[in-house]
Design an enzyme around this catalytic site. Structure first.
Site, mmCIF file in Angstrom:
data_model
loop_
_atom_site.group_PDB
_atom_site.id
_atom_site.type_symbol
_atom_site.label_atom_id
_atom_site.label_comp_id
_atom_site.label_asym_id
_atom_site.label_seq_id
_atom_site.Cartn_x
_atom_site.Cartn_y
_atom_site.Cartn_z
ATOM 1 N N GLY A 1 -33.370 13.183 66.407
ATOM 2 C CA GLY A 1 -33.544 12.138 67.406
ATOM 3 C C GLY A 1 -32.551 12.234 68.546
ATOM 4 O O GLY A 1 -31.657 13.081 68.560
ATOM 5 N N LEU B 1 -30.051 10.235 69.525
ATOM 6 C CA LEU B 1 -28.646 10.031 69.184
ATOM 7 C C LEU B 1 -28.181 10.997 68.101
ATOM 8 O O LEU B 1 -27.096 11.565 68.198
ATOM 9 C CB LEU B 1 -28.408 8.593 68.726
ATOM 10 C CG LEU B 1 -26.972 8.276 68.303
ATOM 11 C CD1 LEU B 1 -25.975 8.586 69.416
ATOM 12 C CD2 LEU B 1 -26.847 6.833 67.842
ATOM 13 N N ASP C 1 -35.754 12.198 54.015
ATOM 14 C CA ASP C 1 -36.553 10.995 54.228
ATOM 15 C C ASP C 1 -35.841 9.843 53.526
ATOM 16 O O ASP C 1 -35.757 9.814 52.292
ATOM 17 C CB ASP C 1 -37.955 11.200 53.651
ATOM 18 C CG ASP C 1 -38.886 10.044 53.941
ATOM 19 O OD1 ASP C 1 -38.398 8.939 54.265
ATOM 20 O OD2 ASP C 1 -40.109 10.228 53.828
ATOM 21 N N THR D 1 -38.017 2.635 64.922
ATOM 22 C CA THR D 1 -37.606 1.867 66.091
ATOM 23 C C THR D 1 -38.811 1.412 66.907
ATOM 24 O O THR D 1 -39.944 1.820 66.666
ATOM 25 C CB THR D 1 -36.661 2.700 66.966
ATOM 26 O OG1 THR D 1 -36.109 1.862 67.993
ATOM 27 C CG2 THR D 1 -37.383 3.862 67.627
ATOM 28 N N THR E 1 -28.224 -1.954 66.369
ATOM 29 C CA THR E 1 -28.780 -2.289 67.679
ATOM 30 C C THR E 1 -28.303 -3.639 68.203
ATOM 31 O O THR E 1 -27.885 -4.516 67.434
ATOM 32 C CB THR E 1 -30.323 -2.326 67.577
ATOM 33 O OG1 THR E 1 -30.904 -2.813 68.788
ATOM 34 C CG2 THR E 1 -30.765 -3.256 66.455
ATOM 35 N N ASP E 2 -28.383 -3.803 69.523
ATOM 36 C CA ASP E 2 -28.083 -5.088 70.131
ATOM 37 C C ASP E 2 -29.157 -6.133 69.819
ATOM 38 O O ASP E 2 -28.941 -7.337 70.008
ATOM 39 C CB ASP E 2 -27.925 -4.947 71.649
ATOM 40 C CG ASP E 2 -29.141 -4.339 72.333
ATOM 41 O OD1 ASP E 2 -29.892 -3.588 71.673
ATOM 42 O OD2 ASP E 2 -29.342 -4.591 73.537
ATOM 43 N N TYR F 1 -37.772 -5.741 64.245
ATOM 44 C CA TYR F 1 -36.855 -4.626 64.441
ATOM 45 C C TYR F 1 -35.413 -5.070 64.220
ATOM 46 O O TYR F 1 -34.669 -4.483 63.424
ATOM 47 C CB TYR F 1 -37.035 -4.039 65.843
ATOM 48 C CG TYR F 1 -36.032 -2.964 66.193
ATOM 49 C CD1 TYR F 1 -35.838 -1.875 65.350
ATOM 50 C CD2 TYR F 1 -35.273 -3.037 67.364
ATOM 51 C CE1 TYR F 1 -34.913 -0.885 65.661
ATOM 52 C CE2 TYR F 1 -34.364 -2.055 67.679
ATOM 53 C CZ TYR F 1 -34.188 -0.985 66.828
ATOM 54 O OH TYR F 1 -33.260 -0.007 67.149
ATOM 55 N N LYS G 1 -32.877 -4.227 60.983
ATOM 56 C CA LYS G 1 -31.599 -3.543 61.233
ATOM 57 C C LYS G 1 -30.424 -4.385 60.749
ATOM 58 O O LYS G 1 -29.456 -3.857 60.188
ATOM 59 C CB LYS G 1 -31.457 -3.218 62.716
ATOM 60 C CG LYS G 1 -32.440 -2.185 63.244
ATOM 61 C CD LYS G 1 -32.278 -0.839 62.578
ATOM 62 C CE LYS G 1 -31.040 -0.108 63.035
ATOM 63 N NZ LYS G 1 -30.921 1.237 62.405
#
Length: 315
Positions: free
Chosen positions: A15, A17, A43, A69, A108-109, A132, A136
Site C-alpha cells: 500500500g 504507506l 492476510d 479503508t 486514522t483521524d 471505518y 479502527k
C-alpha cells in the site's frame, strides 16, 4: 541510549504507506533486516498465517499498515471492516506480544467526530461517526490491550510515491493529478478539513519514534498545518503548472452518502523532540513530492484516467 530496532516486518507493504515505511527502513543503515508482506503473504484475517509469519521472522517491530479503508466500502461491508481493522489488529498485536516485538498499528483521524473547536491531540476523546472510524478505534484498543508497549499511530490524508504493486488503488492526489494532466478539472470537496501527510515524512518519523524507545499508546503523526481536500488538490495541480485546476464543490453539492467528520486536523503533545524536528508544514512536503514524483503522475495520465473520482477518505 536507545537504538533503532534491527528487524522490521511491514504488513500491508503493497500500500501507499506500507511501501513508504518499508523503503525508508530498508534505506536506514541502523536497520539490519526489513521483511515486506502484502496481503498474499500476510492476510490479517487468518490467525495461523500471521502467527507463522511472525514466528518465522522474529521481528523487533511489526508495522501493521494492513487496512480495509474507505468510508463507503466500510459502510457497505462492516463485517469486512471489523474483520480486517479490528480482529486483524488483535491477531497481529497478540502475535507480536508472543515474540516480544513492538507492534505499531496505523490508525486514522476518523476516530474523531470532527466537531471539536481545535486540532485533536492524543488527549482528545475519540468519538467516531462511521464504521471505518469505529473499526479502527476498536483496532487501537485491541492493539494496546495486547501489550502496554505497543503503539498506535494516527495519521490522515496520505499522499506519496505510488507503490509499484498493481494490487493497490490509486490515491487521492494521484487521481487528481492524472485528471488534471489529461485536461479534466475535477470538483473537489471544500468543506472537510484535515492534516495532509506525506508518506515519506511519516515513515521517517515513525522510525525515529521507535528509535526513541517511545512509550506505548497513541501518537498523532501528520505534517504540520491543515487544509481542505480542495486546498490540497489545488496546491498540487497549480504546483505542477497544470491548467485544469480543480473546482471547489459548493456546500450541499456533495454526492449522497455517509456524512464525513467536518474537521479532523491532528496535532501532537506526545511526540519526542527528535521526532518533532523531522516534521514540516504540509505545503513544504507537497512541494518535495511534486518535484520528485509529479512528472511520473503526469506521464501516467497519458496511459489511464480514472472515470470517477470518489469523495476522498482520510487514510
Amino acid at each position: 541510549m536507545p537504538t533503532v530496532p534491527r528487524r522490521w516486518l511491514i504488513l500491508g507493504a503493497e500500500g501507499l504507506l506500507g511501501s513508504a515505511v518499508a523503503d525508508a527502513a530498508a534505506a536506514d543503515p541502523r536497520i539490519h533486516a526489513v521483511h515486506r508482506a502484502g496481503r498474499a503473504r500476510a492476510d490479517v484475517t487468518r490467525a495461523a498465517e500471521i502467527e507463522r509469519l511472525v514466528d518465522a521472522v522474529r521481528p523487533d517491530v511489526v508495522v501493521n499498515a494492513a487496512v480495509f479503508t474507505g468510508v463507503d466500502p466500510c459502510e457497505a461491508d462492516p463485517a469486512r471492516a471489523y474483520a480486517v481493522n479490528t480482529l486483524g489488529a488483535r491477531r497481529v498485536a497478540r502475535a507480536c506480544a508472543t515474540v516480544n516485538a513492538r507492534c505499531v498499528y496505523i490508525s486514522t483521524d476518523y476516530v474523531f467526530d470532527g466537531t471539536g473547536p481545535d486540532a485533536y491531540d492524543e488527549t482528545a476523546s475519540p468519538r467516531p461517526l462511521l464504521t471505518y472510524g469505529m473499526s479502527k478505534l476498536a483496532g487501537e484498543g485491541e492493539t494496546l490491550n495486547a501489550s502496554a508497549g505497543h503503539l498506535v499511530v494516527r495519521t490522515a490524508a496520505l499522499f506519496g510515491p505510488p507503490p509499484p504493486s498493481d494490487r493497490r488503488r490509486a490515491g487521492f492526489l494521484e487521481q487528481i493529478l492524472r485528471r488534471a494532466a489529461a485536461g479534466q478539472p475535477t470538483d473537489v470537496i471544500d468543506t472537510l478539513v484535515m492534516s495532509p501527510t506525506y508518506t515519506v515524512d511519516l515513515a521517517r518519523m515513525l522510525i525515529e519514534l521507535l528509535a526513541a524507545d517511545a512509550d506505548g499508546g497513541p501518537y498523532h503523526v501528520t505534517n504540520e498545518g491543515s487544509t481542505t481536500w480542495y486546498g490540497l488538490a489545488h496546491a498540487a495541480v497549480s504546483g505542477l503548472g497544470l491548467g485544469a485546476l480543480p473546482r471547489p464543490s459548493a456546500p450541499g453539492a456533495d454526492r449522497a452518502g455517509p456524512v464525513r467528520p467536518a474537521a479532523t486536523p491532528l496535532t501532537s503533545v506526545r511526540l519526542p523532540p527528535r521526532v518533532r524536528r523531522l516534521n514540516r508544514p504540509w505545503c513544504g512536503a507537497l512541494t518535495e513530492f511534486l518535484r520528485e514524483h509529479g512528472p511520473d503522475a503526469v506521464a501516467a495520465a497519458r496511459r489511464t484516467v480514472r472515470p470517477v473520482l470518489p469523495l476522498p477518505d482520510s487514510q
